[in-house]
Design a protein around this motif. Structure first.
Motif: not given
Ligand SMILES: [Zn+2]
Length: 384
Positions: A275, A277-278, A283, A287, A292, A295
């Protein structure tokens, strides 16, 4: 607090209408002592008397006012991510503020130069008269020996333990005014106690959640100032059972080593390497709020750890109010609300009902303002 500071506070809170009688009622200082101090403040131009026409018989009531521009204080807050500066006038209105990224620590020379540059910028850009600068307060996200004005360490911006920078000596030589150094959270609690929404509440706990997790305590109207060997409110370094992460302080399992902003991102990298994107605390929070599951898993654990730390502080200091601040605390934030829920699930009902929780109304300059306040509180009224 000195008599002069108590009188200045009474006049400030009187908003231009406080008479000597009002001041005595607010401060309980003996009449003679109070009058002598008021006369001294009038003579030195810190306050002035508003002349009003006498109404009816008897002696006219003379309201006292603060001469706002008679003195100024600089407050600098060196945070893990940003360094913020304010200049306050004598009524503690902020007449200047600025913010720059805190540089990674690269030795004492660089640090001193950075500090001098921040104060100089504040003095020059606020256009105050230099001779009216009466003190510089510096708060640091780290360990501070406040009695000697020494920054012991600032782990979150890379200053190692034992760096021991005597900033009081350095800055007073540079600027010729008293210097007071303190921790960011001592400054935050001073700011809340004097200028925040809960101002005047005798027992306040402040909690700052950002890159570090900090807390400050006002107990029976006294701002508790942490010192090496007698730590107050180092909530970030309360050990949380179940956490095995290594902290910047060298211990394993501190609250901050999980819930601190950058540490949340490290946890995400370790737990969910795919992941990518974390990549920031913000963020993760957004999320998690959007549902999510990865998260949420991280943030739920962080909330449980935060709550364990905060509940421990509640046990120790029995606050009437908890004021949250820092980049991680937003009214609609997932972690923030989840933390409140966890705290509620721990506390017995009578405690829950007797503690007000809120997010600071003072914003990100909270600690810089508190630093300016504390140097004023410590040195105002001293004969120059
Ligand atoms: Zn620690």
């Amino acid at each position: 607090m000195s008599v002069a500071v108590q009188i200045m506070d009474a006049i400030r809170l009187g908003k231009g209408n406080a008479s000597k009688k009002d001041i005595q009622e607010t401060t309980s200082v003996a009449w003679g002592t109070m009058c002598k101090s008021v006369d001294n403040l009038l003579e030195r131009g810190y306050i002035f008397a508003r002349r009003e026409k006498a109404q009816g018989r008897g002696r006219p009531v003379i309201p006292l006012c603060i001469n706002n521009d008679a003195a100024f204080y600089v407050g600098i807050d060196i945070g893990a991510g940003h360094t913020r500066a304010v200049v306050c006038n004598l009524s503690f209105n902020t007449v200047y503020m600025d913010e720059v990224p805190t540089p990674r620590y690269a030795g004492s020379e660089q640090f001193f130069a950075f500090l001098r540059e921040r104060v100089e910028a504040a003095v020059v850009q606020s256009r105050i008269e230099r001779e009216k600068l009466e003190g510089i307060g510096v708060s640091v996200s780290g360990n501070v020996d406040f009695e000697n004005g020494i920054i012991v360490s600032g782990g979150n911006f890379g200053m190692p333990f034992g760096a021991n920078l005597n900033i009081a000596e350095y800055l007073s030589a540079e600027f010729g005014v008293p210097i007071y150094a303190m921790t960011t959270q001592a400054a935050a609690s001073a700011a809340e106690y004097h200028f925040g929404e809960m101002a005047g509440t005798p027992n306040i706990l402040t909690v700052g959640c950002g890159i570090g997790i900090g807390s400050g305590v006002v107990s029976e109207g006294q701002i508790m100032i942490s010192r090496p060997g007698r730590l107050v409110g180092h909530i970030g370094h309360i050990l949380v059972s179940g956490n095995r992460r290594l902290c910047s302080c060298g211990f394993r399992g501190c609250l901050e080593s999980y819930s601190g902003g950058n540490n949340l991102v490290s946890v995400a990298k370790e737990k969910f390497p795919h992941r990518t994107d974390l990549d920031s605390a913000r963020t993760l929070d957004l999320l998690a709020a959007a549902g999510d599951a990865d998260a949420q898993e991280i943030m739920n654990t962080a909330a449980a750890y935060n709550a364990a730390g905060i509940a421990s502080m509640i046990q120790l200091y029995i606050p009437e109010a908890i004021v949250f601040g820092g980049g991680q605390c937003r009214a609609d934030g997932y972690l923030f609300n989840r933390t409140l829920e966890e705290i509620r699930s721990i506390l017995p009902r009578e405690r829950r009902e007797n503690i007000k929780t809120s997010i600071s109304t003072l914003g990100k300059y909270q600690s810089a303002l508190g630093a300016a306040r504390l140097v004023f509180e410590r040195y105002f009224g001293d004969n120059k």
